[in-house]
Design an enzyme around this catalytic site. Sequence first.
Site, PDB file in Angstrom:
ATOM      1  N   ASN A 166       0.849  -1.203   0.000  1.00  0.00           N
ATOM      2  CA  ASN A 166       0.000   0.000   0.000  1.00  0.00           C
ATOM      3  C   ASN A 166       0.878   1.244   0.000  1.00  0.00           C
ATOM      4  O   ASN A 166       1.950   1.258   0.602  1.00  0.00           O
ATOM      5  CB  ASN A 166      -0.911   0.052   1.223  1.00  0.00           C
ATOM      6  CG  ASN A 166      -1.915   1.187   1.094  1.00  0.00           C
ATOM      7  OD1 ASN A 166      -2.829   1.118   0.264  1.00  0.00           O
ATOM      8  ND2 ASN A 166      -1.734   2.258   1.854  1.00  0.00           N
ATOM      9  N   TYR A 175      -0.050  10.105   3.926  1.00  0.00           N
ATOM     10  CA  TYR A 175      -0.403  10.415   5.316  1.00  0.00           C
ATOM     11  C   TYR A 175       0.651  11.380   5.842  1.00  0.00           C
ATOM     12  O   TYR A 175       1.846  11.090   5.726  1.00  0.00           O
ATOM     13  CB  TYR A 175      -0.379   9.164   6.197  1.00  0.00           C
ATOM     14  CG  TYR A 175      -1.013   7.920   5.601  1.00  0.00           C
ATOM     15  CD1 TYR A 175      -2.343   7.911   5.181  1.00  0.00           C
ATOM     16  CD2 TYR A 175      -0.276   6.745   5.464  1.00  0.00           C
ATOM     17  CE1 TYR A 175      -2.921   6.766   4.652  1.00  0.00           C
ATOM     18  CE2 TYR A 175      -0.845   5.594   4.937  1.00  0.00           C
ATOM     19  CZ  TYR A 175      -2.168   5.603   4.522  1.00  0.00           C
ATOM     20  OH  TYR A 175      -2.729   4.471   4.002  1.00  0.00           O
ATOM     21  N   ARG A 176       0.248  12.473   6.445  1.00  0.00           N
ATOM     22  CA  ARG A 176       1.250  13.403   6.964  1.00  0.00           C
ATOM     23  C   ARG A 176       2.059  12.721   8.070  1.00  0.00           C
ATOM     24  O   ARG A 176       1.557  11.813   8.758  1.00  0.00           O
ATOM     25  CB  ARG A 176       0.597  14.663   7.496  1.00  0.00           C
ATOM     26  CG  ARG A 176      -0.106  14.441   8.804  1.00  0.00           C
ATOM     27  CD  ARG A 176      -0.428  15.755   9.497  1.00  0.00           C
ATOM     28  NE  ARG A 176      -0.978  15.536  10.796  1.00  0.00           N
ATOM     29  CZ  ARG A 176      -2.261  15.664  11.115  1.00  0.00           C
ATOM     30  NH1 ARG A 176      -3.133  16.027  10.199  1.00  0.00           N
ATOM     31  NH2 ARG A 176      -2.675  15.451  12.345  1.00  0.00           N
ATOM     32  N   TRP A 227      -1.508   8.017  10.165  1.00  0.00           N
ATOM     33  CA  TRP A 227      -2.494   7.332   9.310  1.00  0.00           C
ATOM     34  C   TRP A 227      -3.754   7.212  10.119  1.00  0.00           C
ATOM     35  O   TRP A 227      -3.772   6.749  11.250  1.00  0.00           O
ATOM     36  CB  TRP A 227      -2.002   5.991   8.785  1.00  0.00           C
ATOM     37  CG  TRP A 227      -1.311   5.083   9.729  1.00  0.00           C
ATOM     38  CD1 TRP A 227      -1.665   4.759  10.998  1.00  0.00           C
ATOM     39  CD2 TRP A 227      -0.098   4.375   9.457  1.00  0.00           C
ATOM     40  NE1 TRP A 227      -0.771   3.890  11.534  1.00  0.00           N
ATOM     41  CE2 TRP A 227       0.196   3.628  10.613  1.00  0.00           C
ATOM     42  CE3 TRP A 227       0.745   4.271   8.342  1.00  0.00           C
ATOM     43  CZ2 TRP A 227       1.318   2.811  10.691  1.00  0.00           C
ATOM     44  CZ3 TRP A 227       1.845   3.463   8.426  1.00  0.00           C
ATOM     45  CH2 TRP A 227       2.126   2.750   9.592  1.00  0.00           C
ATOM     46  N   GLU A 253      -0.811   0.736  -5.356  1.00  0.00           N
ATOM     47  CA  GLU A 253      -0.822   2.084  -5.966  1.00  0.00           C
ATOM     48  C   GLU A 253       0.203   2.220  -7.089  1.00  0.00           C
ATOM     49  O   GLU A 253       0.020   3.002  -8.018  1.00  0.00           O
ATOM     50  CB  GLU A 253      -0.555   3.162  -4.900  1.00  0.00           C
ATOM     51  CG  GLU A 253      -1.772   3.592  -4.099  1.00  0.00           C
ATOM     52  CD  GLU A 253      -2.201   2.610  -3.027  1.00  0.00           C
ATOM     53  OE1 GLU A 253      -1.557   1.554  -2.856  1.00  0.00           O
ATOM     54  OE2 GLU A 253      -3.215   2.886  -2.351  1.00  0.00           O
ATOM     55  N   ASP A 297      -5.238  21.783   9.586  1.00  0.00           N
ATOM     56  CA  ASP A 297      -5.602  20.738   8.636  1.00  0.00           C
ATOM     57  C   ASP A 297      -6.440  21.253   7.465  1.00  0.00           C
ATOM     58  O   ASP A 297      -6.779  22.431   7.408  1.00  0.00           O
ATOM     59  CB  ASP A 297      -6.358  19.628   9.386  1.00  0.00           C
ATOM     60  CG  ASP A 297      -5.841  18.260   8.995  1.00  0.00           C
ATOM     61  OD1 ASP A 297      -5.719  18.017   7.787  1.00  0.00           O
ATOM     62  OD2 ASP A 297      -5.558  17.466   9.894  1.00  0.00           O
TER      63      ASP A 297
HETATM   64  C1  LIG Z   1      -2.269  16.545   1.102  1.00  0.00           C
HETATM   65  C2  LIG Z   1      -2.952  15.365   1.709  1.00  0.00           C
HETATM   66  C3  LIG Z   1      -2.722  15.030   3.032  1.00  0.00           C
HETATM   67  C4  LIG Z   1      -3.337  13.938   3.611  1.00  0.00           C
HETATM   68  N1  LIG Z   1      -3.064  13.623   4.909  1.00  0.00           N
HETATM   69  C5  LIG Z   1      -3.585  12.501   5.451  1.00  0.00           C
HETATM   70  C6  LIG Z   1      -3.216  12.106   6.768  1.00  0.00           C
HETATM   71  O1  LIG Z   1      -2.448  12.770   7.448  1.00  0.00           O
HETATM   72  N2  LIG Z   1      -3.736  10.947   7.248  1.00  0.00           N
HETATM   73  C7  LIG Z   1      -4.608  10.170   6.520  1.00  0.00           C
HETATM   74  O2  LIG Z   1      -5.031   9.121   6.989  1.00  0.00           O
HETATM   75  N3  LIG Z   1      -5.001  10.551   5.271  1.00  0.00           N
HETATM   76  C8  LIG Z   1      -4.488  11.686   4.720  1.00  0.00           C
HETATM   77  N4  LIG Z   1      -4.847  12.058   3.455  1.00  0.00           N
HETATM   78  C9  LIG Z   1      -5.851  11.284   2.730  1.00  0.00           C
HETATM   79  C10 LIG Z   1      -5.270  10.010   2.166  1.00  0.00           C
HETATM   80  O3  LIG Z   1      -4.138  10.272   1.395  1.00  0.00           O
HETATM   81  C11 LIG Z   1      -6.292   9.294   1.303  1.00  0.00           C
HETATM   82  O4  LIG Z   1      -7.409   8.972   2.111  1.00  0.00           O
HETATM   83  C12 LIG Z   1      -5.756   8.042   0.655  1.00  0.00           C
HETATM   84  O5  LIG Z   1      -6.784   7.408  -0.064  1.00  0.00           O
HETATM   85  C13 LIG Z   1      -5.212   7.097   1.691  1.00  0.00           C
HETATM   86  O6  LIG Z   1      -4.665   5.970   1.066  1.00  0.00           O
HETATM   87  P1  LIG Z   1      -5.174   4.510   1.456  1.00  0.00           P
HETATM   88  O7  LIG Z   1      -6.560   4.425   0.878  1.00  0.00           O
HETATM   89  O8  LIG Z   1      -4.190   3.628   0.756  1.00  0.00           O
HETATM   90  O9  LIG Z   1      -5.132   4.403   2.921  1.00  0.00           O
HETATM   91  C14 LIG Z   1      -4.228  13.164   2.854  1.00  0.00           C
HETATM   92  C15 LIG Z   1      -4.483  13.497   1.527  1.00  0.00           C
HETATM   93  C16 LIG Z   1      -3.855  14.580   0.948  1.00  0.00           C
HETATM   94  C17 LIG Z   1      -4.137  14.921  -0.496  1.00  0.00           C
END
Ligand SMILES: Cc1cc2nc3c(=O)[nH]c(=O)nc-3n(C[C@H](O)[C@H](O)[C@H](O)COP(=O)(O)O)c2cc1C
Length: 505
Positions: A177, A181-182, A195, A241, A291
């Site tokens: 995966n 996630y920040r 996450w 991905e 955020d």
């Molecule tokens: C700029 C940006 C920052 C993000 N920060 C977070 C974060 O800190 N934690 C989180 O869980 N998702 C965050 N997201 C959303 C996830 O990237 C998004 O839900 C993504 O689908 C997660 O991947 P996954 O489906 O493989 O878990 C962020 C998205 C963007 C565009």
Amino acid sequence: MTLDTLQEYIAAIDRIGELVRISEPVRTRLEIAEIADRCMKSPGGGPALLFEHPVLEDGRRSEFPVAINLFGSMRRMCLALGVDNLDDIGGRISELLNLKVPDGLLGKLSMLPKLAEVAKFPPRTRSGRPACQEVVWQGGDIDLDRIPFLTTWPQDGGRYITLPMVITMDPERGIRNVGMYRVQVLGRDSLAMHWQRHKVGAHHWRALAEQGRKMEVAIAIGADPASVYSGSAPLPPTIDEFIFAGFLRKAPVELARAVTVDLEVPAEAEMVIEGFIDPTEPLVMEGPFGDHTGFYSLADLYPRVQVTAVTMKKKPVYAATLVGRPPMEDYYLGHATERIFLPLLKLTTPEVVDYHMPACGIFHNLVFVAIDKQYPGQAYKVMNALWGAGLMSLAKVLVIVDKEVNVRDPDEAWWIALNNIDPERDVRFTKGPVDVLDHSSQFFTFGSKMGIDGTRKWKDEGFTREWPELITMDDATRQRVDELWPRLGIRLEPGARAAGGRAKA
Ligand SMILES: Cc1cc2nc3c(=O)[nH]c(=O)nc-3n(C[C@H](O)[C@H](O)[C@H](O)COP(=O)(O)O)c2cc1C
């Protein structure tokens, strides 16, 4: 042209005139964010910025430049994914999904190239030393304080990695995966991983922690733009991905073995931070963080990553983004997802004609959906389906309208929906999981949702009054006025809309 590296992408942005290089020294603490915010709030998203001389928190000049707002316009988002229009990607996916099996062997054989398109560009593992490992810091050399991570808002808990690709492996199925996630920087070799509980990386972590196993993590920063975007895409956990990025790029993503963890990373990443999470260690406080809701998300407990190596190119660019009150750069990343995922949404809810998540709704707060209503109560069927679909299940307010309404224009969608509803009759509340960032829900990540049926009401839905016609001018008059117009001396702003709009609901 396929863009294989972040620096190729930055050069391409420069060529289309959307890059500003900033040679003035600017602080990574708040100043870069304030400059980027002013750009992101300008019409169309403002330019991408390359800060050539960032100044670190301790006053030293950074060795590495900072790039920000790289994805923050429609044109750049298209450039990143190699298309003229983001709907073109949805079109490619629709073609794959709408395959009709032809008669005859030859006909069937002709389908093969199309079917192969999905699996045509799996990632390739490169041998030899990859570009992302030209420089390797290990042991006492690891010093995250040398990297120009940004502090973006005054009450933030510290510096954050804001545009990462967090790479983990499903311990049960062995599927990779990549999630955006920040990550908070806690010190020279220590990070906090944000996450959220609904995300795939968090699921991997829970699965490993339950078995008392250490979790390896690689955080790649800056790679080919399709890979960077793919980390933000809500793909099902069974889809890697980097395979999806290969489909978008129409070329494989090149990967390389990480140095200290058993994971693969983009060979062309600008930087990679490798490390592990020890399940026996207590969680650490992460946040607060300004955020994308426009509010600070509260500090909470998240796992700590012990860094085992930092690898990078000889001359890397550190890529970042800024979130805050919308619109921001993430609107364009999310908008790409909206367009790309439309055909997939239609697969389970075929009556969906279009949908839109406006910037003010920050994705999960507000979704407009246009449907081809064929039977009574169908708006509710669509609400229930969407609240059961992947991350769409986190949507707080769904507004369903008829197919003629242009949901990509929030004014038009609200205008029709608000006209069409009797609130007590047409609004429904339900309960379900809500986004981690929702600060208003009764409980953390559990709360209520609202569905608004803004479709035209039918007799068989119990509506007995006459439904009125939408006002539109007749064609003959419009034509006559078109002819008269040049002689009238009236100059209107471009985009001014004739009364009556274009909706036919
Ligand atoms: C700029 C940006 C920052 C993000 N920060 C977070 C974060 O800190 N934690 C989180 O869980 N998702 C965050 N997201 C959303 C996830 O990237 C998004 O839900 C993504 O689908 C997660 O991947 P996954 O489906 O493989 O878990 C962020 C998205 C963007 C565009």
